[in-house]
Design a protein around this motif. Structure first.
Motif, short mmCIF file in Angstrom:
data_model
loop_
_atom_site.label_atom_id
_atom_site.label_comp_id
_atom_site.label_asym_id
_atom_site.label_seq_id
_atom_site.Cartn_x
_atom_site.Cartn_y
_atom_site.Cartn_z
N TYR A 210 0.81 -1.22 0.00
CA TYR A 210 0.00 0.00 0.00
C TYR A 210 0.85 1.28 0.00
CZ TYR A 210 -4.12 -2.85 1.20
OH TYR A 210 -5.15 -3.76 1.19
N LEU A 211 2.00 1.25 -0.63
CA LEU A 211 2.85 2.43 -0.69
C LEU A 211 2.12 3.58 -1.38
CD1 LEU A 211 6.17 0.67 -1.80
CD2 LEU A 211 5.48 1.32 0.53
N ASP A 212 2.58 4.81 -1.12
CA ASP A 212 1.97 5.98 -1.74
C ASP A 212 1.99 5.91 -3.26
OD1 ASP A 212 1.37 7.08 0.70
OD2 ASP A 212 3.09 8.43 0.74
N ALA A 213 2.97 5.22 -3.81
CA ALA A 213 3.04 4.98 -5.25
C ALA A 213 3.70 3.63 -5.46
CB ALA A 213 3.81 6.08 -5.97
N ARG A 214 3.29 2.92 -6.51
CA ARG A 214 3.82 1.59 -6.76
C ARG A 214 3.68 1.27 -8.25
NH1 ARG A 214 -1.14 -2.05 -4.09
NH2 ARG A 214 -2.66 -1.65 -5.76
N LEU A 215 4.29 0.18 -8.67
CA LEU A 215 4.02 -0.36 -9.99
C LEU A 215 2.72 -1.15 -9.92
CD1 LEU A 215 7.52 -1.67 -11.16
CD2 LEU A 215 6.55 0.62 -11.41
N SER A 216 1.84 -0.93 -10.87
CA SER A 216 0.59 -1.68 -10.89
C SER A 216 0.87 -3.15 -11.16
CB SER A 216 -0.33 -1.12 -11.97
OG SER A 216 -1.47 -1.95 -12.14
N ARG A 217 0.11 -4.01 -10.49
CA ARG A 217 0.26 -5.45 -10.72
C ARG A 217 -0.40 -5.87 -12.02
NH1 ARG A 217 -2.95 -8.19 -6.84
NH2 ARG A 217 -4.12 -6.25 -6.70
N PRO A 220 0.57 -1.84 -17.23
CA PRO A 220 1.91 -1.25 -17.39
C PRO A 220 1.90 0.22 -16.98
CG PRO A 220 0.84 -1.38 -19.52
CD PRO A 220 -0.11 -2.01 -18.54
N THR A 221 1.67 0.45 -15.70
CA THR A 221 1.52 1.81 -15.19
C THR A 221 2.23 1.98 -13.86
OG1 THR A 221 -0.52 1.31 -13.96
CG2 THR A 221 -0.76 2.06 -16.25
N VAL A 222 2.53 3.24 -13.55
CA VAL A 222 2.81 3.67 -12.18
C VAL A 222 1.47 4.08 -11.59
CG1 VAL A 222 3.77 5.56 -10.80
CG2 VAL A 222 5.22 4.34 -12.43
N GLU A 223 1.22 3.62 -10.37
CA GLU A 223 -0.05 3.90 -9.69
C GLU A 223 0.23 4.77 -8.47
OE1 GLU A 223 -3.68 1.45 -7.44
OE2 GLU A 223 -1.93 0.37 -8.24
N VAL A 224 -0.26 6.00 -8.50
CA VAL A 224 -0.08 6.94 -7.39
C VAL A 224 -1.35 6.91 -6.55
CG1 VAL A 224 0.29 9.34 -6.74
CG2 VAL A 224 1.57 8.34 -8.64
N ARG A 225 -1.20 6.58 -5.25
CA ARG A 225 -2.35 6.23 -4.41
C ARG A 225 -2.51 7.16 -3.21
NH1 ARG A 225 -3.81 1.00 -4.52
NH2 ARG A 225 -3.97 0.94 -2.25
N VAL A 226 -1.87 8.31 -3.22
CA VAL A 226 -1.79 9.12 -2.01
C VAL A 226 -3.03 9.98 -1.78
CG1 VAL A 226 -0.69 11.12 -3.10
CG2 VAL A 226 -0.17 10.58 -0.72
N ALA A 227 -3.84 10.23 -2.81
CA ALA A 227 -4.90 11.23 -2.73
C ALA A 227 -6.19 10.70 -2.10
CB ALA A 227 -5.22 11.78 -4.13
N ASP A 228 -6.90 11.59 -1.41
CA ASP A 228 -8.30 11.35 -1.05
C ASP A 228 -9.14 11.31 -2.33
OD1 ASP A 228 -7.64 11.58 1.63
OD2 ASP A 228 -8.95 13.30 2.02
N VAL A 229 -10.30 10.63 -2.26
CA VAL A 229 -11.25 10.83 -3.34
C VAL A 229 -11.65 12.30 -3.32
CG1 VAL A 229 -13.36 10.31 -2.01
CG2 VAL A 229 -13.31 9.93 -4.49
N CYS A 230 -11.69 12.90 -4.49
CA CYS A 230 -11.93 14.34 -4.57
C CYS A 230 -13.43 14.63 -4.60
CB CYS A 230 -11.29 14.90 -5.83
SG CYS A 230 -9.48 14.76 -5.85
N ARG A 231 -13.80 15.71 -3.96
CA ARG A 231 -15.21 16.11 -3.95
C ARG A 231 -15.68 16.47 -5.35
NH1 ARG A 231 -19.15 18.50 -0.76
NH2 ARG A 231 -20.35 20.05 -1.88
N GLU A 232 -14.89 17.26 -6.06
CA GLU A 232 -15.28 17.75 -7.38
C GLU A 232 -14.57 16.96 -8.49
OE1 GLU A 232 -17.53 19.96 -7.58
OE2 GLU A 232 -17.55 20.68 -5.52
N PRO A 233 -15.25 16.65 -9.59
CA PRO A 233 -14.58 15.99 -10.71
C PRO A 233 -13.35 16.75 -11.20
CG PRO A 233 -16.95 15.97 -11.03
CD PRO A 233 -16.70 16.83 -9.84
N ASP A 234 -13.43 18.09 -11.24
CA ASP A 234 -12.29 18.88 -11.70
C ASP A 234 -11.06 18.67 -10.82
OD1 ASP A 234 -13.48 19.93 -13.91
OD2 ASP A 234 -13.78 21.94 -13.09
#
Length: 358
Positions: A210-217, A220-234
């Protein structure tokens, strides 16, 4: 001609709530059965959406809005609503989704798993190889905390004001494999760390890295996981645009032979704590100096750091506009507190978010 740029996609997790009382409802499986390209999560009070890989932020914004609308319609089918909130403002006792993996997680991790009703935003950016991906992971570390500040959308926890703008980040850090990380240096070393972590028999599987960023299993991507779900789509589009530019900037720096910032993981934890505590409403740690600086100044530095990549993808104007809008409007956390201050009612906080979910 448009330059070829990396694709970007977003996964978003949402609460399922009663549209009147604001209480979280354990109907995740029913919502999945109602249709749409949705996924379940650890707790039945939530559901996940995902976009396809996109080439432009305009395309991504359309897909984010479309995915939210699809999930909201499926939720409506079973009598609940979709809320883009990273934690439940009202008290809740989460209900674990009936899967063997989740049951084992709860047995092994106790309250950490049982209370883990949090909703994040995960951004995937395409890479050419695991080696390039690890070079990117090593070089994006200093800028992940500001992304958390931009997305901060979880000030309340079980009926109380947490004192944080992103309390989800605090709850998430309970997992033994979560948070900032040290440089890996190579894809082989990254793999070796995962193998060592699994050999400790602490984690169930690689999905719990569950690192803040990792290689997707799976991609073929880097997956950045640090953010909250955002209130606004923008805001989700803004986070994704910054992440894509950050990945491109890191890959370009690696090609030039620029070494990663040697900042220690302990300092990154301090930076992330400050972003979680104050969001954009006070000072953040500036990755150029590792000293406190106004949040707007840190965002300016972020844009300056990734400006060539933003120009290459024709995103610079859009990202600057979205940042200006966010600084004027405030984060989701600020909006939640404003609604509570006006109404004195946490249910109103949830209803206010539900109204804007699609």
């Amino acid at each position: 001609m448009r330059v070829t740029v990396r694709t970007v996609g977003v996964e978003e997790e949402f609460l399922l709530v009663d549209s009147e009382t604001g209480r979280a409802r354990a109907v995740g499986q029913a919502v999945l059965a109602a249709g749409g390209d949705l996924a379940g999560e650890l707790q039945q009070e939530q559901v996940e959406t995902c976009t396809k890989p996109c080439h432009t932020l305009e395309e991504l914004g359309t897909q984010v809005r479309g995915a939210r609308a699809t999930a909201a319609a499926a939720a409506h089918e079973v009598g609940v609503a979709l809320a883009p909130l990273a934690t439940s403002p009202l008290p809740v006792e989460p209900t674990v989704t009936p899967k063997l993996r989740y049951a084992e997680m709860c047995r092994r991790f106790g309250l950490t798993a049982a209370e883990q009703l949090t909703c994040g935003c995960h951004v995937h950016v395409s890479i050419n190889s695991p080696d390039e991906g690890v070079e990117v992971l090593d070089r994006i570390r200093p800028w992940l905390a500001p992304l958390l500040a931009v997305s901060a959308n979880s000030p309340f926890w079980n009926g109380d004001d947490s004192g944080y703008r992103s309390y989800r980040a605090q709850v998430w850090q309970r997992w033994p494999s979560a948070g900032p990380y040290a440089p890996f240096r190579s894809a082989a070393a990254y793999r070796a760390l995962i193998d060592t972590a699994l050999a400790t028999e602490t984690l169930l599987d690689e999905g719990m890295i569950y690192l803040d960023a990792r290689l997707s299993r799976r991609h073929p991507t880097v997956e950045v996981r640090v953010a909250d779900v955002c209130r606004e789509p923008d805001e989700a589009v803004l986070v994704a645009g910054l992440v894509r530019a950050l990945v491109q900037t890191a890959a370009d720096a690696a090609k030039r032979g620029c070494a990663p910032d040697p900042v220690r993981t302990e300092v990154l934890r301090l930076a992330e704590w400050r972003a979680s505590r104050s969001g954009l409403e006070a000072e953040l740690l500036d990755p150029r100096t590792w000293r406190p600086a106004p949040a707007a100044e840190v965002l300016d530095a972020f844009v300056e750091h990734v400006a060539p990549a933003l120009e290459e993808s024709c995103d610079l104007h859009v990202v600057r506009r979205l940042i200006d809008d966010l600084l004027h409007r405030g984060t989701g956390a600020r909006r939640q507190r404003e609604v509570l201050g006006r109404t004195g009612d946490l249910a109103a906080v949830v209803r206010d978010a539900v109204h804007r979910a699609p």
